[in-house]
Design an enzyme around this catalytic site. Structure first.
Site, PDB file in Angstrom:
ATOM      1  CB  ILE A   1      -5.001  -2.488  -0.248  1.00 38.08           C
ATOM      2  CG1 ILE A   1      -5.062  -3.994   0.023  1.00 38.08           C
ATOM      3  CG2 ILE A   1      -3.856  -2.124  -1.193  1.00 38.08           C
ATOM      4  CD1 ILE A   1      -3.790  -4.626   0.450  1.00 38.08           C
TER       5      ILE A   1
ATOM      6  CB  ALA B   1      -8.463  -1.350  -1.504  1.00 37.22           C
ATOM      7  CE  LYS B   2      -6.970   7.737   0.767  1.00 38.31           C
ATOM      8  NZ  LYS B   2      -5.971   8.054  -0.278  1.00 38.31           N
ATOM      9  CE1 TYR B   3      -8.688   0.047  -7.744  1.00 35.58           C
ATOM     10  CE2 TYR B   3     -10.214   1.704  -8.576  1.00 35.58           C
ATOM     11  CZ  TYR B   3      -9.396   0.611  -8.793  1.00 35.58           C
ATOM     12  OH  TYR B   3      -9.281   0.081 -10.050  1.00 35.58           O
TER      13      TYR B   3
END
Length: 328
Positions: free
Chosen positions: A149, A177-179
């Site tokens: 994500i 996920a790249k958060y």
């Protein structure tokens, strides 16, 4: 035969997020075939040789929104073939609608990408139901690819709330996920129940790792300014976690944090997001480890004082990398 997919537990360490190197003249809308494939291959090979654990590509600074379809396919093939299975390679396949996204994701599978770094379509601000259904549809249509994500609230007009995370965590292909940020990290971790590995940015990694033991990976665009800084961050945090003594990791963050000071114009992430692509590419090229090349239109314009701040950030990161080399 279906491919074996990663799990959240397989995602560890330093994940470099890379630009799509451009040839000279790429800022002219008349330019075609703008991908500098030689520099792209050198970049990926160099990162892997330096010890990064994974590659993320074709997000915002990767200029997925400004490349033609043919350029995207050329770049995907270049980096996947160069990696040759040594580390996972995720490519961005976000398009303006679900059908085009699915078609491009299927091409990524054919090329051999490990996964897709996938944001939501960015024309209308999506509701939670729309965003979740988008990921469900892509996962159903392309069951043999991992999904990361791409959780960038500024880019996608969506704040990725806890209700979203709880639902997408039920999609088996969604493994990471790249958060951005740590303000809602603990509630989001509670929502995903260990099913997704959240990747904070390198500047937040030390703090996030101290907040929760499940945070053992991060994304780093600084890796292409000098990869030793990113791998050192990974290693000092791992050593701290193993020993329980966080003093060395804290001291290293004291050296790393100042490199961010001039990257964000007026200290604003929102302002940075307006000029994300030229700022990041200027930073990367100034680091001297690679040549990111010019930006593709229309995102090639940026105030010069902002660009100089980004260049200074890249130079500072590179200086830290050289100091680490000398200390070895």
């Amino acid at each position: 035969m279906a491919r074996e997919l990663l799990t959240a537990a397989d995602v560890k360490g330093a994940w470099a997020i890379v630009p799509t190197p451009a040839k000279e003249g790429a800022s002219d809308w008349r330019a075609a075939d703008t991908v500098n494939v030689d520099e792209a291959a050198r970049m990926v090979d160099g990162l892997i040789e330096a010890g990064v654990d994974g590659i993320l590509s074709m997000g915002t600074l990767g200029e997925a929104a400004t490349m033609t379809l043919d350029e995207k396919l050329v770049f995907m093939k270049t980096i996947v073939d160069t990696a040759a299975g040594r580390v996972p390679v995720f490519v961005g396949t976000t398009c303006i609608n679900t059908r085009d996204t699915i078609a491009l994701t299927r091409k990524a599978v054919d090329i051999g990408a490990t996964g897709t770094m996938l944001g939501v379509p960015m024309w209308c601000a999506p509701s939670v139901d729309v965003a979740v259904q988008f990921y469900r549809d892509v996962a159903e249509a392309v069951p043999d690819i991992n999904i990361a994500i791409y959780a960038n609230p500024e880019a996608f007009k969506f704040d990725f709330p806890r209700t979203f995370w709880g639902q997408v965590a039920e999609i088996p292909q969604v493994v990471t996920a790249k958060y951005i940020g740590v303000g809602t990290l603990l509630p989001d971790l509670a929502a995903i129940k260990g099913r997704i590995k959240l990747l904070p940015i390198d500047f937040d990694y030390y703090g996030a790792a101290r907040m929760d033991d499940s945070i053992d990976a991060f994304w780093t665009s600084g890796a292409v300014c000098h990869p030793l800084v990113s791998t050192t961050l990974r290693d000092v945090v791992a050593a701290a976690r193993a020993s329980g003594d966080w003093s060395a990791a804290k001291a290293f963050m004291g050296r790393l944090a100042p490199t961010a000071a001039t990257l964000f114009p007026n200290g604003s992430f929102k302002e940075f997001s307006t000029y994300n692509i030229p700022l990041e590419k200027a930073r990367m090229t100034a680091g001297g480890w690679m040549n990111a090349g010019p930006c593709r239109p229309p995102y090639h314009l940026c105030p010069e004082n902002y660009l100089e701040g980004a260049r200074n950030s890249g130079r500072m990161w590179a200086e830290l990398g050289k100091a680490l080399e000398a200390e070895r």
